[in-house]
Structures are given as C-alpha cells and as structure tokens.
Design a protein around this motif. Structure first.
Motif, PDB file in Angstrom:
ATOM      1  N   HIS A  66      47.281  19.082  25.325  1.00  0.00           N
ATOM      2  CA  HIS A  66      47.778  18.604  26.608  1.00  0.00           C
ATOM      3  C   HIS A  66      48.608  17.354  26.295  1.00  0.00           C
ATOM      4  CE1 HIS A  66      46.499  16.895  30.746  1.00  0.00           C
ATOM      5  NE2 HIS A  66      46.723  18.140  31.060  1.00  0.00           N
ATOM      6  N   ALA A  67      49.941  17.475  26.371  1.00  0.00           N
ATOM      7  CA  ALA A  67      50.816  16.384  25.937  1.00  0.00           C
ATOM      8  C   ALA A  67      51.366  15.625  27.143  1.00  0.00           C
ATOM      9  CB  ALA A  67      51.958  16.936  25.091  1.00  0.00           C
ATOM     10  N   HIS A  68      51.044  14.356  27.223  1.00  0.00           N
ATOM     11  CA  HIS A  68      51.418  13.486  28.350  1.00  0.00           C
ATOM     12  C   HIS A  68      52.605  12.636  27.908  1.00  0.00           C
ATOM     13  CE1 HIS A  68      50.021   9.842  31.001  1.00  0.00           C
ATOM     14  NE2 HIS A  68      51.178  10.346  31.398  1.00  0.00           N
ATOM     15  N   LEU A  69      53.794  12.980  28.436  1.00  0.00           N
ATOM     16  CA  LEU A  69      55.030  12.327  27.997  1.00  0.00           C
ATOM     17  C   LEU A  69      55.362  11.118  28.870  1.00  0.00           C
ATOM     18  CD1 LEU A  69      55.197  14.826  26.256  1.00  0.00           C
ATOM     19  CD2 LEU A  69      57.575  15.127  26.952  1.00  0.00           C
ATOM     20  N   MET A  70      55.042   9.936  28.373  1.00  0.00           N
ATOM     21  CA  MET A  70      55.417   8.688  29.040  1.00  0.00           C
ATOM     22  C   MET A  70      56.732   8.241  28.417  1.00  0.00           C
ATOM     23  SD  MET A  70      51.566   7.148  29.077  1.00  0.00           S
ATOM     24  CE  MET A  70      51.063   8.283  27.793  1.00  0.00           C
ATOM     25  N   VAL A  71      57.780   9.005  28.759  1.00  0.00           N
ATOM     26  CA  VAL A  71      59.098   8.777  28.162  1.00  0.00           C
ATOM     27  C   VAL A  71      60.142   8.782  29.272  1.00  0.00           C
ATOM     28  CG1 VAL A  71      58.340   9.939  26.025  1.00  0.00           C
ATOM     29  CG2 VAL A  71      59.645  11.227  27.711  1.00  0.00           C
ATOM     30  N   SER A  72      61.234   8.047  29.066  1.00  0.00           N
ATOM     31  CA  SER A  72      62.281   7.942  30.086  1.00  0.00           C
ATOM     32  C   SER A  72      63.092   9.218  30.234  1.00  0.00           C
ATOM     33  CB  SER A  72      63.233   6.779  29.741  1.00  0.00           C
ATOM     34  OG  SER A  72      62.544   5.568  29.839  1.00  0.00           O
ATOM     35  N   ARG A  73      63.235   9.976  29.149  1.00  0.00           N
ATOM     36  CA  ARG A  73      64.080  11.173  29.189  1.00  0.00           C
ATOM     37  C   ARG A  73      63.278  12.427  28.818  1.00  0.00           C
ATOM     38  NH1 ARG A  73      69.515  10.460  30.689  1.00  0.00           N
ATOM     39  NH2 ARG A  73      69.163  12.694  30.914  1.00  0.00           N
ATOM     40  N   PRO A  74      62.437  12.886  29.738  1.00  0.00           N
ATOM     41  CA  PRO A  74      61.669  14.106  29.436  1.00  0.00           C
ATOM     42  C   PRO A  74      62.553  15.331  29.251  1.00  0.00           C
ATOM     43  CG  PRO A  74      61.377  13.459  31.726  1.00  0.00           C
ATOM     44  CD  PRO A  74      62.101  12.332  31.043  1.00  0.00           C
ATOM     45  N   ASP A  75      63.770  15.300  29.826  1.00  0.00           N
ATOM     46  CA  ASP A  75      64.652  16.462  29.625  1.00  0.00           C
ATOM     47  C   ASP A  75      64.965  16.631  28.137  1.00  0.00           C
ATOM     48  OD1 ASP A  75      66.024  14.027  29.809  1.00  0.00           O
ATOM     49  OD2 ASP A  75      67.755  14.859  30.862  1.00  0.00           O
ATOM     50  N   ALA A  76      65.033  15.516  27.421  1.00  0.00           N
ATOM     51  CA  ALA A  76      65.313  15.584  25.983  1.00  0.00           C
ATOM     52  C   ALA A  76      64.074  15.936  25.169  1.00  0.00           C
ATOM     53  CB  ALA A  76      65.883  14.250  25.503  1.00  0.00           C
ATOM     54  N   ALA A  95      60.557   9.352  35.870  1.00  0.00           N
ATOM     55  CA  ALA A  95      61.474   9.423  34.721  1.00  0.00           C
ATOM     56  C   ALA A  95      62.871   9.853  35.172  1.00  0.00           C
ATOM     57  CB  ALA A  95      60.915  10.388  33.683  1.00  0.00           C
ATOM     58  N   GLU A  96      63.810   9.839  34.228  1.00  0.00           N
ATOM     59  CA  GLU A  96      65.210  10.177  34.523  1.00  0.00           C
ATOM     60  C   GLU A  96      65.483  11.652  34.252  1.00  0.00           C
ATOM     61  OE1 GLU A  96      67.535   7.458  32.091  1.00  0.00           O
ATOM     62  OE2 GLU A  96      66.056   5.911  32.534  1.00  0.00           O
TER      63      GLU A  96
END
Ligand code: DX5
Ligand code: ZN
Length: 221
Positions: A66-76, A95-96
């Motif tokens: 279960h990967a929790h992406l605390m990142v600004s560009r999840p599309d990338a 996020a953006e």
C-alpha cells in the motif's frame, strides 16, 4: 483477509533492518505493508522511493503493498510505483496535475487507486475524484512524520465521507493506536494504518490482533 485491515507503516521500521522488520510485521499478522513516499516538497521530509517497493515486491511476493504518495506530482510518480509492484497507490487531493486522470491510469493497470485528504482539506474536495477511487484515506496528522498526535476532527470526517461516498472503503493514517484505531473503525474506517504504535509495541502480534478485533466489533459494516 478479515474485513478490517491493519497495515503497519514501515516508516517506523528500522531502516537498517527493513527486511527483518517487514517480516516481523507480517509474522505478527499484518494484512500488508504501508509504504510512505515523501518527496521533500509536498511534505518537509524524504523517505522511500520506488526501489524500496520493487525490492519488497521481490522479497514478499504475496504481500499487499500500500504505497502512500506524499508527493507534489503524483501524475509523474504514481505509474512508477504501480510498475514497481504496489497493489494500491494513494495520491493526495492537494497535489498538482490531473488527479482524476492519475487515478484512472492506476485502475487501467489493475492497481487499486486511492485518494487522500490532509486534515485541513474539506470532504467536498473528493467530488469528482471519489468515483475514480477504490479507497479514500483520511489523514489524522499533518503528513511528513510518524509519531504525531491523532487529530480528533478526523473522526467526523470519516463519518461524513462514508455518508457522501458509500461503498468506497475508508482508511485512516496518523496517530492510530489501539484506542484511536477502534474509534476510527466505529466512525467507518475499515483500513487502519499505524506506524509507531505497532513497531514500538512490546508484542506486535497482540497489538495487531487487539486492534483488528476491537475494530471489527464496532465497524458499522
Ligand atoms: C505520516 C505517514 C504515516 C506515518 C504514521 O506522514 O503518512 O503513515 O507513518 O505514523 P504514526 O502511526 O506513528 O502516526
Ligand atoms: Zn502514510
């Protein structure tokens, strides 16, 4: 797998012995592993990247990741974590990029897609996104660090989400312990993510079993 899932957050593991700690959590009855990904931009911390997920997938082929992406560009990055072997990839509503398209892209790959709300983000932000999601994650701390205090407002938010989007499973992350986890389940959360409480527990198997049993007893179903 029982209806309630307990997923330890490996952010609280010993990074010098990550494999050992993951094996320990799974032997203790964890339903999978929660992997916190931080980019130093969306949150003021850095943690694990796709190589960690790739190697966990190899080392634990059957384990739910279960990967929790605390990142600004999840599309990338969402596609990168899907390719690395995550079973569920959760992105943030703050996020953006085109978030709905990112969620659809995950589902198209056969990966579960999750959408996450920070404590200050209103439930209405899920409109147009919840339909594209297999899980809604409610943050009950400001993301970035383990070991913070549970934010009580999250309980009302969980209940509001269940009412507004029935049928989408709700998870909760941040300050979850034997007490707060059961209260979240009573409010309608069925996936409990817990880091410091479980990894510091004197008996992790007992802590997981008690959290799951307590949650199952009160989950509205
Ligand atoms: C916080 C992370 C959480 C964290 C939870 O940014 O998303 O998953 O590991 O840690 P605890 O359970 O210690 O609050
Ligand atoms: Zn997390």
């Amino acid at each position: 797998m029982s209806r309630i899932q307990v997923l330890p957050s490996i952010l609280s593991a010993d990074m010098a012995d990550l494999g050992r700690d993951c094996a320990r959590a799974l032997a203790a009855g964890a339903d999978g592993l929660h992997v916190d990904v931080m980019d130093g931009h969306f949150v003021p911390n850095l943690s694990m990247g796709p190589a960690v997920v790739k190697d966990l997938r190899r080392a634990f082929p059957e384990t739910y990741l279960h990967a929790h992406l605390m990142v600004s560009r999840p599309d990338a990055y969402a596609p990168v974590f899907a390719a690395a072997g995550a079973d569920c990839v959760l992105i943030h509503a703050e996020a953006e990029g085109d978030l709905a398209a990112t969620l659809r892209g995950l589902r198209a790959k056969g990966v579960r897609a999750g959408i996450t709300l920070n404590p200050e983000t209103p439930v209405e932000r899920l409109d147009g996104l919840a339909d594209e999601a297999d899980e809604i994650l409610v943050m009950t701390v400001h993301p970035g660090f383990g070991g913070q205090k549970f934010i009580e407002d999250g309980l009302g938010k969980i209940a509001a989400i269940r009412k507004r989007f029935p049928g989408v499973p709700v998870s909760v992350d941040g300050g979850v312990d034997g007490g707060t986890g059961v209260r979240c389940a009573a409010a309608g959360a069925e996936i409990l993510l817990a880091g410091s409480y479980l990894f510091k527990a004197p008996d992790m198997a007992k802590a997981i079993a008690e959290m799951r049993a307590g949650a199952e007893a009160v989950f509205p179903g």
